[in-house]
Design an enzyme around this catalytic site. Structure first.
Site, PDB file in Angstrom:
ATOM      1  N   GLY A  53      -5.884  -3.910   3.448  1.00  0.00           N
ATOM      2  CA  GLY A  53      -4.697  -4.472   2.781  1.00  0.00           C
ATOM      3  C   GLY A  53      -4.983  -5.945   2.526  1.00  0.00           C
ATOM      4  O   GLY A  53      -5.430  -6.673   3.422  1.00  0.00           O
ATOM      5  N   ALA A  54      -4.730  -6.383   1.279  1.00  0.00           N
ATOM      6  CA  ALA A  54      -5.188  -7.709   0.848  1.00  0.00           C
ATOM      7  C   ALA A  54      -4.710  -8.853   1.753  1.00  0.00           C
ATOM      8  O   ALA A  54      -5.526  -9.641   2.239  1.00  0.00           O
ATOM      9  CB  ALA A  54      -4.781  -7.934  -0.604  1.00  0.00           C
ATOM     10  N   GLN A 198      -4.386   6.242   2.652  1.00  0.00           N
ATOM     11  CA  GLN A 198      -3.517   5.166   3.169  1.00  0.00           C
ATOM     12  C   GLN A 198      -2.040   5.580   3.102  1.00  0.00           C
ATOM     13  O   GLN A 198      -1.244   5.151   3.936  1.00  0.00           O
ATOM     14  CB  GLN A 198      -3.705   3.880   2.336  1.00  0.00           C
ATOM     15  CG  GLN A 198      -4.989   3.128   2.599  1.00  0.00           C
ATOM     16  CD  GLN A 198      -6.096   3.544   1.666  1.00  0.00           C
ATOM     17  OE1 GLN A 198      -6.115   4.653   1.136  1.00  0.00           O
ATOM     18  NE2 GLN A 198      -7.060   2.668   1.443  1.00  0.00           N
ATOM     19  N   ASP A 239      -4.222  -6.363  -5.070  1.00  0.00           N
ATOM     20  CA  ASP A 239      -5.359  -7.007  -4.398  1.00  0.00           C
ATOM     21  C   ASP A 239      -5.785  -8.276  -5.105  1.00  0.00           C
ATOM     22  O   ASP A 239      -6.419  -9.147  -4.521  1.00  0.00           O
ATOM     23  CB  ASP A 239      -6.530  -6.033  -4.299  1.00  0.00           C
ATOM     24  CG  ASP A 239      -6.236  -4.984  -3.248  1.00  0.00           C
ATOM     25  OD1 ASP A 239      -5.495  -4.026  -3.572  1.00  0.00           O
ATOM     26  OD2 ASP A 239      -6.672  -5.160  -2.102  1.00  0.00           O
ATOM     27  N   ASN A 249      -5.426  -3.077  -8.045  1.00  0.00           N
ATOM     28  CA  ASN A 249      -4.799  -2.469  -6.858  1.00  0.00           C
ATOM     29  C   ASN A 249      -5.481  -1.126  -6.604  1.00  0.00           C
ATOM     30  O   ASN A 249      -6.366  -0.706  -7.357  1.00  0.00           O
ATOM     31  CB  ASN A 249      -3.283  -2.314  -7.066  1.00  0.00           C
ATOM     32  CG  ASN A 249      -2.566  -1.978  -5.767  1.00  0.00           C
ATOM     33  OD1 ASN A 249      -2.772  -2.642  -4.748  1.00  0.00           O
ATOM     34  ND2 ASN A 249      -1.751  -0.940  -5.767  1.00  0.00           N
ATOM     35  N   LYS A 250      -5.068  -0.468  -5.549  1.00  0.00           N
ATOM     36  CA  LYS A 250      -5.694   0.785  -5.107  1.00  0.00           C
ATOM     37  C   LYS A 250      -5.869   1.775  -6.249  1.00  0.00           C
ATOM     38  O   LYS A 250      -4.967   1.941  -7.079  1.00  0.00           O
ATOM     39  CB  LYS A 250      -4.821   1.372  -3.985  1.00  0.00           C
ATOM     40  CG  LYS A 250      -5.278   2.679  -3.406  1.00  0.00           C
ATOM     41  CD  LYS A 250      -6.711   2.661  -2.918  1.00  0.00           C
ATOM     42  CE  LYS A 250      -7.014   1.540  -1.940  1.00  0.00           C
ATOM     43  NZ  LYS A 250      -8.485   1.324  -1.740  1.00  0.00           N
TER      44      LYS A 250
HETATM   45  O1  MRU Z   1      -8.546  -0.415   0.389  1.00  0.00           O
HETATM   46  P1  MRU Z   1      -7.285  -1.005   0.929  1.00  0.00           P
HETATM   47  O2  MRU Z   1      -6.530  -0.072   1.821  1.00  0.00           O
HETATM   48  O3  MRU Z   1      -7.508  -2.361   1.551  1.00  0.00           O
HETATM   49  O4  MRU Z   1      -6.380  -1.239  -0.372  1.00  0.00           O
HETATM   50  C1  MRU Z   1      -5.105  -1.774  -0.203  1.00  0.00           C
HETATM   51  C2  MRU Z   1      -4.326  -1.869  -1.454  1.00  0.00           C
HETATM   52  O5  MRU Z   1      -4.792  -1.539  -2.520  1.00  0.00           O
HETATM   53  C3  MRU Z   1      -2.960  -2.471  -1.357  1.00  0.00           C
HETATM   54  O6  MRU Z   1      -2.107  -1.932  -2.322  1.00  0.00           O
HETATM   55  C4  MRU Z   1      -3.056  -3.988  -1.586  1.00  0.00           C
HETATM   56  O7  MRU Z   1      -4.053  -4.551  -0.789  1.00  0.00           O
HETATM   57  C5  MRU Z   1      -1.779  -4.686  -1.310  1.00  0.00           C
HETATM   58  S1  MRU Z   1      -1.389  -4.651   0.416  1.00  0.00           S
HETATM   59  C6  MRU Z   1       0.031  -5.559   0.623  1.00  0.00           C
END
Ligand code: MRU
Length: 352
Positions: A53-54, A198, A239, A249-250
């Site tokens: 998570g970013a 996730q 992200d 984003n994801k």
């Molecule tokens: O690969 P991850 O689990 O780190 O990806 C996370 C995401 O894509 C979230 O949507 C993003 O980081 C925002 S978290 C507040």
């Protein structure tokens, strides 16, 4: 709104002289904590997604700087910084897409550079500030975002953007927490978020901890739900957000956003200032992380299906600014973000 009652999970705790990381690889089955005593242990925890998570990886990176610096003898912050420079480079490269990690390490670097003989306490305080500012930003974004929703809103979220992904409360999930707390949200759908899950492993677990019911769907069900008129808003995190408003984003976020556009469903992106990258003009300039094919071919260590000859596993995608109705930040809400509005809010391209 009593946020404490709807926010109990914390991914990162600084204890005495180490960072304790709630290992997200093991959730929801086990709540195991990794103890990080060095910056390379923090970089590894970020790389293997024990913390993800970013905003959370930014905060972990900041404490990684503390661990690196505290391991050296130095009379000033600038001396300490010289000794740990290569460690910090490794730390900020632990994952490539979320800009928060680089942002946090850079902020820690420049603060350390200016610190005198009391740099040891100062650098710890700097990391704790990043953590507490993130929590405060999430509370503010939660309030702002929830106000944009219609009464009785049915919302869909992707990935995990909650307490686990931040200092606490969450970004998109913070808006959902606030919307539940003020009675605005009637229904939450969480997409499972292939391949790392996730959504099903983390978001559903985290919401259960706080007594918030959510309905799990496969990622590819979102267009069908929207066609059936079951979703009023898609609420996601980010992200990295570029100078023109494009959002990394994801993986799967773009597909949800396209379906939303086709069905007149609102798309809300919720992210703090640490996710804004005004030095990158558009999504085309963002490095998209590729992860091992085993994330697709295996589940829980067991191989599923036929052996795949080749796997392509980009774990983020780019949602063009044109697909976004609201960008919610702690500074305020940008409606239909574009380059001019981003510059007015965050300063011109490359100035940060
Ligand atoms: O690969 P991850 O689990 O780190 O990806 C996370 C995401 O894509 C979230 O949507 C993003 O980081 C925002 S978290 C507040």
């Amino acid at each position: 709104m009593n946020f404490e009652q709807v926010d109990r999970v914390r991914p990162l705790l600084w204890q005495d002289n180490h960072l304790s990381v709630l290992d997200q690889r093991e959730l929801p089955h086990r709540q195991n904590h990794l103890i990080c005593r060095t910056s390379s242990q923090v970089a590894e925890a970020i790389h293997v997604l024990a913390v993800r998570g970013a905003p959370a990886i930014g905060i972990a990176g900041a404490f990684g700087v503390v661990l690196a610096a505290h391991a050296v003898q130095a009379d000033s912050g600038a001396d300490a910084l010289r000794a740990i420079d290569s460690e910090l480079m490794a730390l900020e490269q632990a994952r490539p897409t979320a800009v928060n990690l680089r942002w946090a390490v850079q902020r820690m670097r420049s603060l350390l550079q200016g610190m005198g003989s009391d740099w040891r306490e100062g650098i710890l305080r700097a990391a704790q500030d990043i953590q507490s500012e993130d929590l405060a930003a999430n509370h503010r974004m939660g309030r702002l975002g929830a106000e944009l929703l219609p009464e009785g809103a049915r919302v869909l979220t992707h990935c995990n953007t909650g307490s686990l992904a931040t200092a606490g409360f969450g970004t998109a999930l913070g808006v959902i927490r606030a919307g539940i707390a003020n009675g605005r949200i009637a229904k939450v759908y969480a997409s499972e978020t292939r391949p790392w899950l996730q959504g099903s492993r983390l978001t559903i677990w985290e919401l259960l901890q706080d007594g918030i019911p959510a309905t799990l769907i496969v990622d590819s069900a979102s267009a069908y739900l929207m066609q059936q008129g079951l979703v009023d808003a898609v609420i996601v995190g980010a992200d990295r957000i570029c100078a023109n408003g494009d959002v990394a984003n994801k993986i799967g976020t773009y597909a949800h956003a396209l379906a939303a556009k086709a069905h007149g469903v609102k798309v809300m992106v919720v992210a703090p200032g640490s996710t804004i990258d005004m030095a990158t003009a558009s999504g085309a300039g963002i490095a998209i992380e590729q992860r091992p094919g085993t994330e697709l071919t295996h589940i829980g260590g067991a191989e599923i299906g036929a052996k795949a000859a080749e796997v392509y596993n980009p774990v983020f995608d780019i949602t063009p600014a044109a697909c976004i109705d609201f960008l919610v930040t702690e500074k305020g809400v940008i409606t239909a973000p574009d380059a001019a509005k981003m510059a007015a809010f965050f300063g011109p391209l490359s100035s940060r």
